[in-house]
Design an enzyme around this catalytic site. Structure first.
Site, short mmCIF file in Angstrom:
data_model
loop_
_atom_site.label_atom_id
_atom_site.label_comp_id
_atom_site.label_asym_id
_atom_site.label_seq_id
_atom_site.Cartn_x
_atom_site.Cartn_y
_atom_site.Cartn_z
N HIS A 138 0.83 -1.21 0.00
CA HIS A 138 0.00 0.00 0.00
C HIS A 138 0.86 1.26 0.00
CE1 HIS A 138 -4.35 1.19 0.78
NE2 HIS A 138 -3.72 2.35 0.63
N ASP A 193 1.40 -5.23 -7.05
CA ASP A 193 1.20 -3.79 -6.97
C ASP A 193 2.42 -3.16 -6.30
OD1 ASP A 193 -0.22 -1.40 -7.25
OD2 ASP A 193 -1.32 -1.65 -5.38
N GLY A 241 -0.14 2.45 -10.52
CA GLY A 241 -0.84 3.57 -9.91
C GLY A 241 -0.21 4.90 -10.22
#
Length: 293
Positions: free
Chosen positions: A191, A221, A244
């Site tokens: 994250h 990610d 992202g």
């Protein structure tokens, strides 16, 4: 900053080098199948939220860009009234990632809402359970709480026929529990450095893949900036890769078209490395051309 997980992640990406195999090589395909649907690229959008700084309706434009690139689209927390409706209207294959809200009934209500909208899949962002000060997290005024395996099973059940994807997995232990709960996929992620000194997702990816095999679709990610980064993740066992921050500039400059163009550029970079290493498809890829400094 000491323990900067994003810096550590970038350094690990850059430690992996690639050899070449030209003889008998050919131009590859990057088409992938995820939960019964084919996509032109294994590059998708990360589960982002609050993109007003890039565009008034940033997440909806991100979804439109994913649709133009024929890519899977992850989305996070809603920023404005009707946002999820705008995202659904974009027509992308959207995965709605829900926060671990304190009350399970609030989670299930959100699952039911997106089911009505016809999203592609649904899931939970498990790593927003705690804050950095020794307490439970509060996101935009909403209280969060960690979830048990039994809780997660109830969310999978509520999702019904929709694939359920768990975001924030960074260990074999959590990955195995995702199999036990009946999840369809996981996002290996820290994250964007929510905890200092986090292991790079790319580093833990191979042991998670070995533990779960083909029982889960694995998305990677965090820190993915180029098609070369995508190649390394796929070679180490990911089924697809989420991007992202590398999309934020293109989103701000040219909305949906900027997002689509950037994804296609990265996909072209991926194809070039695949061709140079002799892989004809994403399904063929393995770590045989990777070397660590």
């Amino acid at each position: 900053m000491a323990g900067d997980s994003n810096k550590i992640t970038r350094e690990y990406f850059d430690r992996l080098l690639i050899s070449t195999r030209y003889i008998d090589s050919e131009l590859p395909t990057t088409e992938v199948e995820l939960f019964g649907r084919k996509f032109a690229t294994p590059i998708g959008t990360s589960a982002l939220s609050h993109l007003e700084g890039c565009h008034e309706k940033g997440t909806a434009e991100l979804a439109k860009g994913a649709k133009l690139a024929d890519a899977i689209n992850f989305v996070g927390m809603e920023s404005y009234e009707g946002e999820i409706d705008d995202i659904a209207a974009a027509g992308a294959a959207t995965v709605r990632i829900i926060k671990p809200h304190e009350k399970n009934e609030d989670v299930i209500a959100r699952i039911n809402k997106v089911k009505e909208l016809g999203v592609f899949a649904v899931g939970m962002d498990i790593d927003h359970a705690y804050n950095g000060n020794g307490g439970y997290d509060v996101v935009c005024g909403l209280p969060m709480k960690p979830k048990s395996l039994a809780d997660m099973k109830s969310f999978v059940k509520a999702a019904g026929d929709l694939p359920f994807i768990v975001k924030g997995v960074l260990s074999v232990e959590d990955a195995v529990k995702c199999v036990k709960m009946g999840a369809a996929g996981i996002v290996i992620s820290h994250h964007h450095g929510i905890m200092p000194y986090s292991v790079p997702p790319l580093m833990v990816l191979p042991e998670i893949k070995e533990a779960v095999g083909d029982k889960l679709k694995i998305f990677l990610d965090c820190g993915v900036e180029s098609g070369v980064d995508v190649y390394k993740a796929l070679a180490l066992g990911a089924d697809a890769v989420l991007v992202g921050r590398a999309l934020m500039g293109p989103l701000k400059e040219n909305a949906a078209q900027g997002v689509a163009t950037k994804i296609k550029e990265m996909n072209g970079e991926l194809m070039a490395i695949m061709a140079r290493t002799g892989f004809k498809s994403v399904a063929e890829m393995d770590e045989s051309c990777l070397y660590e400094l």
